[in-house]
Design an enzyme around this catalytic site. Structure first.
Site, PDB file in Angstrom:
ATOM      1  N   HIS A 297       0.820  -1.303   0.058  1.00 57.31           N
ATOM      2  CA  HIS A 297       0.252  -0.116  -0.057  1.00 57.31           C
ATOM      3  C   HIS A 297       0.939   1.243   0.094  1.00 57.31           C
ATOM      4  CE1 HIS A 297      -2.894  -2.922   2.527  1.00 57.31           C
ATOM      5  NE2 HIS A 297      -3.547  -2.657   1.184  1.00 57.31           N
TER       6      HIS A 297
ATOM      7  N   LYS B  32     -17.426  -6.697   5.184  1.00 52.76           N
ATOM      8  CA  LYS B  32     -16.247  -7.318   5.490  1.00 52.76           C
ATOM      9  C   LYS B  32     -16.214  -7.634   7.035  1.00 52.76           C
ATOM     10  CE  LYS B  32     -13.335  -6.619   1.420  1.00 52.76           C
ATOM     11  NZ  LYS B  32     -11.985  -6.760   1.189  1.00 52.76           N
TER      12      LYS B  32
ATOM     13  N   ARG C  72      -1.277  -6.249  -7.530  1.00 54.16           N
ATOM     14  CA  ARG C  72      -0.076  -7.152  -7.036  1.00 54.16           C
ATOM     15  C   ARG C  72       0.244  -8.137  -8.092  1.00 54.16           C
ATOM     16  NH1 ARG C  72      -2.815  -7.902  -1.551  1.00 54.16           N
ATOM     17  NH2 ARG C  72      -3.832  -9.382  -3.037  1.00 54.16           N
TER      18      ARG C  72
ATOM     19  N   SER D  52      -2.427  -7.937   3.188  1.00 55.15           N
ATOM     20  CA  SER D  52      -3.036  -7.644   4.419  1.00 55.15           C
ATOM     21  C   SER D  52      -3.354  -9.260   5.203  1.00 55.15           C
ATOM     22  CB  SER D  52      -4.144  -6.967   4.479  1.00 55.15           C
ATOM     23  OG  SER D  52      -3.730  -5.560   4.218  1.00 55.15           O
TER      24      SER D  52
END
Length: 164
Positions: free
Chosen positions: A18, A42, A96, A134
């Site tokens: 990030h 979430k 990514r 994460s």
């Protein structure tokens, strides 16, 4: 003309991936709004206020980044609504791997349908940080692994406190 970009995400927690995206974006824009999602769909490890504080500590205490160029907020609205509020026509997204692309492509398309004046700009983190997520950081710390290659000191401290 001042250009502002919105960088939305969960940042649960923030990683060097990030941070790479933020650093690259600062070369392109005058201001970056790091927008921490507080959506109910979430299952977060940290609540929105905790994530806001973790990001604040990572960027401004650990890394001494420019507070005048980065705005930190949490939000529950559409990202396109944030764009209007902050007079931004750019949403930043980090990529990514190829596996991220399909979801990000759909998201960019939906945002474009909501407001056709908004562009999504994809930035990749540096190669050494492209594998970081994460989710993996949380799993590694939960199993007592070393995560100092993945995130900042204050973020590691917050993670360890959460799992102790």
């Amino acid at each position: 003309m001042h250009k502002t970009a919105i960088y939305p995400g969960t940042f649960d927690p923030i990683t060097f991936g990030h941070i790479d995206v933020i650093k690259k974006a600062l070369k392109l824009f005058d201001k970056i709004v790091v927008a921490i999602s507080d959506g109910e769909n979430k299952d977060y490890l940290f609540d929105a206020e905790e994530r806001l504080e973790i990001v604040r500590n990572a960027l401004f205490k650990d890394l001494k980044m420019n507070k005048k160029k980065i705005i930190l907020i949490s939000f529950k609205s559409l990202t396109t609504t944030l764009c209007k509020k902050y007079k931004s026509s750019v949403i930043l997204r980090g990529l990514r791997a190829v596996s991220d692309f399909e979801y990000e492509f759909q998201l960019a398309g939906m945002n474009r349908k909501l407001n056709n004046n908004i562009e999504t700009l994809f930035l990749m983190s540096d190669v050494e940080n492209q594998i970081i997520s994460s989710k993996f950081v949380k799993e590694i710390v939960k199993l007592n692994g070393d995560i100092k290659k993945f995130t900042t000191k204050s973020t590691i401290k917050a993670l360890k406190e959460k799992y102790d």
